[in-house]
Structure formats: structure tokens, C-alpha cells
Design a protein around this motif. Structure first.
Motif, short mmCIF file in Angstrom:
data_model
loop_
_atom_site.label_atom_id
_atom_site.label_comp_id
_atom_site.label_asym_id
_atom_site.label_seq_id
_atom_site.Cartn_x
_atom_site.Cartn_y
_atom_site.Cartn_z
N LEU A 1 -39.15 23.66 26.09
CA LEU A 1 -39.47 23.79 24.66
C LEU A 1 -40.80 24.49 24.39
O LEU A 1 -41.00 25.01 23.29
CB LEU A 1 -39.46 22.41 24.01
N CYS B 1 -42.34 27.05 21.11
CA CYS B 1 -43.60 26.90 20.39
C CYS B 1 -44.36 28.22 20.39
O CYS B 1 -44.87 28.66 19.35
CB CYS B 1 -44.42 25.80 21.04
N THR C 1 -43.76 21.83 16.14
CA THR C 1 -42.62 21.20 15.48
C THR C 1 -41.39 22.05 15.79
O THR C 1 -41.27 23.19 15.35
CB THR C 1 -42.85 21.12 13.96
N MET C 2 -40.51 21.49 16.57
CA MET C 2 -39.33 22.23 17.01
C MET C 2 -38.31 22.36 15.88
O MET C 2 -38.24 21.50 15.01
CB MET C 2 -38.67 21.52 18.20
N GLY D 1 -35.28 21.88 13.71
CA GLY D 1 -34.41 20.71 13.59
C GLY D 1 -35.14 19.40 13.72
O GLY D 1 -34.55 18.33 13.57
N SER D 2 -36.43 19.45 13.98
CA SER D 2 -37.24 18.24 14.11
C SER D 2 -38.19 18.16 12.93
O SER D 2 -38.58 19.17 12.35
CB SER D 2 -38.03 18.28 15.43
N GLU D 3 -38.54 16.93 12.58
CA GLU D 3 -39.44 16.74 11.43
C GLU D 3 -40.90 16.62 11.82
O GLU D 3 -41.78 16.85 11.01
CB GLU D 3 -39.00 15.51 10.64
N LYS D 4 -41.16 16.21 13.06
CA LYS D 4 -42.55 16.04 13.46
C LYS D 4 -42.80 16.68 14.82
O LYS D 4 -41.88 16.82 15.64
CB LYS D 4 -42.94 14.56 13.47
N PRO D 5 -44.05 17.06 15.07
CA PRO D 5 -44.39 17.73 16.33
C PRO D 5 -44.47 16.74 17.49
O PRO D 5 -44.55 15.53 17.29
CB PRO D 5 -45.75 18.34 16.04
N THR D 6 -44.47 17.29 18.68
CA THR D 6 -44.60 16.50 19.90
C THR D 6 -45.89 16.90 20.60
O THR D 6 -46.10 18.09 20.86
CB THR D 6 -43.40 16.75 20.83
#
Length: 119
Positions: free
Chosen positions: A53, A57, A95-96, A98-103
Motif C-alpha cells: 500500500l 500513498c 488515506t487509502m 475506500g478508507s475513511e482514515k489513514p494508517t
């Protein structure tokens, strides 16, 4: 029936050897328990996902204009090494889709890859 006298030392030596090999095997991670194996597999899976992933980014970073890219890379380079992942998160690159929050882990890997662009 009489047991030969050499059998007792052989059995004792075999039992002691088995115990020693077991202790060494577990301490050297030659042998692991089911829970340890599951934990190791989970960690490896997370590392693979993060490695897969992080380029996304970087691709999100590269959607900016070249001028913005240069300015953002300069700002990232000025950040201390332990705050670079926060910078990437703040920019929204971690923030990928389809995702709501970053990792945070992805942000850290992304910051490392972005720093290679500054070299």
C-alpha cells in the motif's frame, strides 16, 4: 529377565538430551508454539500489506503539480524523522482509496519512500 547395566545411563542420557534439545529449540525459535506461529504470520501479513500500500500513498502524492511536489518534499525533509509520518497523514496521502482514515504504518513507509525521492 535381567536388564543390562548400560541401559539405565542410556535412558537417563536420552531423557536429558531430549529436555535440552527442547529448551534450546524453543529459545532459538527452531520450534514455536501455535500462538507464536500465528503471531509471526500476522506480523508478516501486515508487513506485506504495508509494503503493497505504500506505493499507493506515493502515487497520491504524485497527483500534485511538480511545483507542489517540490514544496511538499522540502517541507517533509525539514520535519524530524519521527514526525514525517504525521506530515504524510496530515496531507491525506496515507488515506487509502475506500478508507475513511489513514494508517500510521502506511504513512511511515510512505514517508520513507518519499524521502528517497529527495536524494
Amino acid at each position: 529377565m535381567e536388564i543390562p547395566t548400560w541401559v539405565k545411563p542410556g535412558i537417563v542420557g536420552g531423557v536429558i538430551g531430549a529436555i535440552v534439545i527442547t529448551i534450546i529449540g524453543f529459545n532459538a525459535n527452531w520450534v514455536v508454539s501455535t500462538s507464536t506461529a500465528a503471531e509471526m504470520a500476522d506480523d508478516q501479513g501486515k508487513e506485506v500489506v504495508i509494503a503493497a500500500l505504500a506505493p499507493i500513498c506515493v502515487a497520491q502524492f504524485k497527483t500534485q503539480t511538480p511545483t507542489n511536489q517540490t514544496a511538499q518534499l522540502a517541507a517533509l525533509k525539514q520535519e524530524s524523522s519521527y514526525k514525517r509520518d504525521d506530515f504524510v497523514v496530515d496531507q491525506g496521502w496515507a488515506t487509502m482509496p475506500g478508507s475513511e482514515k489513514p494508517t500510521k504504518e502506511i504513512a511511515d513507509a510512505c514517508a520513507d519512500q518519499l524521502m528517497k525521492l529527495t536524494e
